[in-house]
Design an enzyme around this catalytic site. Structure first.
Site, PDB file in Angstrom:
ATOM      1  CG  ASP A  35      -9.924   5.836   2.324  1.00 40.23           C
ATOM      2  OD1 ASP A  35      -8.733   6.172   2.414  1.00 40.23           O
ATOM      3  OD2 ASP A  35     -10.510   5.707   1.231  1.00 40.23           O
ATOM      4  CG  ASN A  83      -2.517   0.744   1.820  1.00 42.21           C
ATOM      5  OD1 ASN A  83      -3.218   0.416   2.776  1.00 42.21           O
ATOM      6  ND2 ASN A  83      -3.004   1.479   0.827  1.00 42.21           N
TER       7      ASN A  83
HETATM    8  C1  IPE Z   1      -8.098   1.045   1.849  1.00 43.87           C
HETATM    9  O1  IPE Z   1      -7.857   2.400   1.616  1.00 43.87           O
HETATM   10  C2  IPE Z   1      -7.062   0.489   2.776  1.00 43.87           C
HETATM   11  C3  IPE Z   1      -7.113   0.979   4.152  1.00 43.87           C
HETATM   12  C4  IPE Z   1      -8.013   1.766   4.645  1.00 43.87           C
HETATM   13  C5  IPE Z   1      -6.068   0.491   5.005  1.00 43.87           C
HETATM   14  P1  IPE Z   1      -7.039   2.888   0.344  1.00 43.87           P
HETATM   15  O2  IPE Z   1      -6.958   4.366   0.442  1.00 43.87           O
HETATM   16  O3  IPE Z   1      -5.752   2.159   0.234  1.00 43.87           O
HETATM   17  O4  IPE Z   1      -7.989   2.415  -0.848  1.00 43.87           O
HETATM   18  P2  IPE Z   1      -8.106   2.919  -2.336  1.00 43.87           P
HETATM   19  O5  IPE Z   1      -6.724   2.936  -2.930  1.00 43.87           O
HETATM   20  O6  IPE Z   1      -8.688   4.289  -2.295  1.00 43.87           O
HETATM   21  O7  IPE Z   1      -9.023   1.937  -2.996  1.00 43.87           O
HETATM   22  C1  IPE Z   2      -6.326   5.734   5.070  1.00 41.92           C
HETATM   23  O1  IPE Z   2      -6.105   7.031   4.611  1.00 41.92           O
HETATM   24  C2  IPE Z   2      -5.138   5.139   5.744  1.00 41.92           C
HETATM   25  C3  IPE Z   2      -4.454   4.082   4.983  1.00 41.92           C
HETATM   26  C4  IPE Z   2      -4.804   3.632   3.815  1.00 41.92           C
HETATM   27  C5  IPE Z   2      -3.284   3.516   5.598  1.00 41.92           C
HETATM   28  P1  IPE Z   2      -5.425   7.320   3.220  1.00 41.92           P
HETATM   29  O2  IPE Z   2      -3.952   7.461   3.438  1.00 41.92           O
HETATM   30  O3  IPE Z   2      -5.816   6.329   2.204  1.00 41.92           O
HETATM   31  O4  IPE Z   2      -6.038   8.732   2.891  1.00 41.92           O
HETATM   32  P2  IPE Z   2      -6.526   9.262   1.482  1.00 41.92           P
HETATM   33  O5  IPE Z   2      -7.448   8.242   0.897  1.00 41.92           O
HETATM   34  O6  IPE Z   2      -5.304   9.448   0.635  1.00 41.92           O
HETATM   35  O7  IPE Z   2      -7.212  10.551   1.793  1.00 41.92           O
HETATM   36 MG    MG Z   3      -7.329   6.221   0.866  1.00 42.41          MG
END
Ligand code: IPE
Ligand code: IPE
Ligand code: MG
Length: 277
Positions: A35, A83
């Site tokens: 993340d 997502n």
């Molecule tokens: C969790 O991260 C999913 C992945 C790392 C693929 P998110 O960024 O989607 O989670 P939330 O929305 O902060 O809970």
């Molecule tokens: C994790 O990074 C990747 C996926 C969830 C696919 P994020 O895209 O959630 O990055 P943040 O949480 O917005 O920084």
């Molecule tokens: Mg995230």
């Protein structure tokens, strides 16, 4: 573990950390919630896409490191069922990167004897992505090394629903629906992770203290490790720090660690008498 030292520079920070690892107490299975890609890009005034692109190199490093440590499995959370709520352009970008990663890394995955698997509701993915995934699954099906398991369009709750439906369907086909009893073993063996040990260590980057619908059943007794490091910055030293931290934990599984537990029988007698008084 010796394979890891082949790629570490003697005297380097990761080499020094690896030296302090206890080879007999490595986790069998590590799961990672990768993340912070968006925030990494935001801090640099770059588009979120740049963060996702920068998130590919740490995947490569984590896969190589865990494989060379001799772990049984590494599970990576790449795309959650939630997502899809993101803008179409971002989702498309993630698919493009996944295809590119699989295409480029397959030779290296083969060289390391890694078996690639996927979990999640894959039928919802665009065809070209599914094809690339199937190529990697087929090519590595006979490999005997680490299992690289990637969660795509994954939801822990959906996984449980799918498991229960599969149990019911099996029972229906075998004509034993009327007296069907569901137990823990039945659920475990019908999850996407059937055959894998539960994760010993769950790592989440970017500081978020939540599990975001990841492996809800399997992490019942996983050790949790949250680091503020954003995923694109996560390097081998960060992974080694997480494993070292894991090795300091006292895993009790609801019982007592008899090596560190000092209470003796006579102390119990005394305690009971105190209560009775
Ligand atoms: C969790 O991260 C999913 C992945 C790392 C693929 P998110 O960024 O989607 O989670 P939330 O929305 O902060 O809970
Ligand atoms: C994790 O990074 C990747 C996926 C969830 C696919 P994020 O895209 O959630 O990055 P943040 O949480 O917005 O920084
Ligand atoms: Mg995230």
């Amino acid at each position: 573990m010796k394979d890891l030292f082949e790629v570490l520079k003697p005297g380097g920070e990761d080499w020094a950390l690896a030296k302090t690892l206890d080879p007999d107490r490595l986790p069998a299975h590590i799961a990672i919630i990768m993340d912070g890609n968006g925030r990494w890009a935001g801090r640099r005034n770059m588009p979120r896409a740049a963060g996702h692109r920068a998130g590919v190199e740490p995947v490569r490093i984590a896969v190589e490191t865990c494989s060379r440590l001799g772990l049984e499995a590494l599970t990576l959370y790449a795309f959650s069922a939630e997502n899809w709520k993101r803008p179409r352009a971002e989702v498309d970008m993630l698919w493009r990167l996944l295809r590119l990663y699989l295409h480029r890394e397959l030779p290296e995955i083969m060289r390391n004897d890694i078996r690639f698997t996927c979990m999640g509701r894959l039928d919802a993915l665009p065809d070209p992505v599914r094809r690339e995934i199937e190529i990697a699954i087929d090519a590595t099906a006979r490999n005997r090394g680490m299992r690289l398991n990637v969660a795509i369009n994954y939801s822990g709750r959906a996984e449980l629903v799918d498991a229960v439906n599969a149990i019911v369907e099996d029972a229906r086909l075998e004509g034993r629906l009327r007296d069907l009893q569901i137990d823990e073993a039945a659920i475990t063996s019908h999850l996407y992770t059937a055959g894998l040990p539960d994760p010993d260590l769950l790592i989440r980057t970017s500081g978020e203290m939540r599990v975001s619908n990841f492996l809800l059943w399997q992490i019942a007794y996983a050790e949790l490790y949250v680091t503020g490091t954003l995923w694109p910055d996560f390097r081998r030293v960060d992974l080694l720090h997480a494993i070292l931290d894991y090795q300091k934990r006292d895993r009790r599984f609801g019982g007592l660690n008899l090596e560190t537990e000092t209470a003796r029988a006579e102390e119990w007698v005394e305690a009971v008498q105190t209560i009775a008084r």
